[in-house]
Design a protein around this motif. Structure first.
Motif, PDB file in Angstrom:
ATOM      1  N   GLN A  65       0.822  -1.203   0.000  1.00  0.00           N
ATOM      2  CA  GLN A  65       0.000   0.000   0.000  1.00  0.00           C
ATOM      3  C   GLN A  65       0.859   1.257   0.000  1.00  0.00           C
ATOM      4  O   GLN A  65       0.513   2.249  -0.640  1.00  0.00           O
TER       5      GLN A  65
ATOM      6  N   LYS B  14       2.115   1.705  -3.533  1.00  0.00           N
ATOM      7  CA  LYS B  14       1.036   2.193  -4.394  1.00  0.00           C
ATOM      8  C   LYS B  14       0.749   3.677  -4.135  1.00  0.00           C
ATOM      9  O   LYS B  14       0.547   4.452  -5.081  1.00  0.00           O
ATOM     10  N   ALA B  15       0.726   4.080  -2.889  1.00  0.00           N
ATOM     11  CA  ALA B  15       0.480   5.486  -2.560  1.00  0.00           C
ATOM     12  C   ALA B  15       1.606   6.368  -3.100  1.00  0.00           C
ATOM     13  O   ALA B  15       1.356   7.439  -3.657  1.00  0.00           O
TER      14      ALA B  15
ATOM     15  N   ALA C 253       3.526   5.687  -5.647  1.00  0.00           N
ATOM     16  CA  ALA C 253       3.399   5.699  -7.106  1.00  0.00           C
ATOM     17  C   ALA C 253       2.321   6.689  -7.530  1.00  0.00           C
ATOM     18  O   ALA C 253       2.492   7.432  -8.505  1.00  0.00           O
ATOM     19  N   TRP C 254       1.213   6.712  -6.819  1.00  0.00           N
ATOM     20  CA  TRP C 254       0.136   7.645  -7.130  1.00  0.00           C
ATOM     21  C   TRP C 254       0.615   9.090  -6.966  1.00  0.00           C
ATOM     22  O   TRP C 254       0.397   9.942  -7.826  1.00  0.00           O
ATOM     23  N   ASP C 255       1.282   9.351  -5.842  1.00  0.00           N
ATOM     24  CA  ASP C 255       1.752  10.712  -5.553  1.00  0.00           C
ATOM     25  C   ASP C 255       2.764  11.206  -6.580  1.00  0.00           C
ATOM     26  O   ASP C 255       2.820  12.396  -6.875  1.00  0.00           O
ATOM     27  N   THR C 256       3.576  10.291  -7.106  1.00  0.00           N
ATOM     28  CA  THR C 256       4.620  10.681  -8.062  1.00  0.00           C
ATOM     29  C   THR C 256       4.201  10.458  -9.504  1.00  0.00           C
ATOM     30  O   THR C 256       4.995  10.640 -10.422  1.00  0.00           O
ATOM     31  N   LYS C 257       2.940  10.037  -9.700  1.00  0.00           N
ATOM     32  CA  LYS C 257       2.408   9.775 -11.049  1.00  0.00           C
ATOM     33  C   LYS C 257       3.276   8.794 -11.834  1.00  0.00           C
ATOM     34  O   LYS C 257       3.573   8.997 -13.010  1.00  0.00           O
TER      35      LYS C 257
ATOM     36  N   ARG D 235       2.462  -0.319 -13.762  1.00  0.00           N
ATOM     37  CA  ARG D 235       1.437  -1.119 -13.089  1.00  0.00           C
ATOM     38  C   ARG D 235       2.069  -1.703 -11.834  1.00  0.00           C
ATOM     39  O   ARG D 235       3.227  -2.117 -11.849  1.00  0.00           O
TER      40      ARG D 235
END
Length: 85
Positions: free
Chosen positions: A33, A36-37, A39-43, A47
Motif C-alpha cells: 500500500q 502504491k500510494a 506511485a500515485w503521488d509521483t504519477k 502497473r
C-alpha cells in the motif's frame, strides 16, 4: 527496506519498469500500500501488483511453504495472478 522506507530506490524502480511486483510476507496494507500510494503521488507510469498475507484466519497447519501457499504467496499462485503461466 521498510523502515526507513527506501523512497529513492522505490522511485527508481517505479520509473524504470512498466510493472512492479511487491510480495510481502506480512499483514496486508504495509509495504504494498505504501508503494502504491507513493506511485500515485509521483504519477509513476507503471502497473503495480501487490501480494501479502490474507487478512483472515487461515485454517492450515504445515510447513512454511504450505502456509505461504494457503495465503496465495506461492510461486504458482503469484505467477498465475500475474498472467505468467
Amino acid at each position: 527496506t521498510l523502515k526507513p522506507l527506501d523512497v529513492e530506490g522505490i522511485a527508481d524502480a517505479l520509473q524504470r519498469h512498466r510493472r512492479v511486483v511487491v510480495i510481502e510476507e506480512a499483514a496486508p496494507y504495509l509495504l504494498g500500500q505504501r508503494v502504491k500510494a507513493f506511485a500515485w503521488d509521483t504519477k509513476a507510469p507503471c502497473r503495480i501488483d501487490a501480494f501479502s498475507l490474507q487478512d483472515a484466519f487461515v485454517h492450515t497447519h504445515g510447513s512454511h511453504g504450505e502456509l505461504l501457499a494457503a495465503h496465495g504467496l506461492d510461486l504458482a499462485t503469484i505467477a498465475g495472478k500475474l498472467g505468467l503461466t
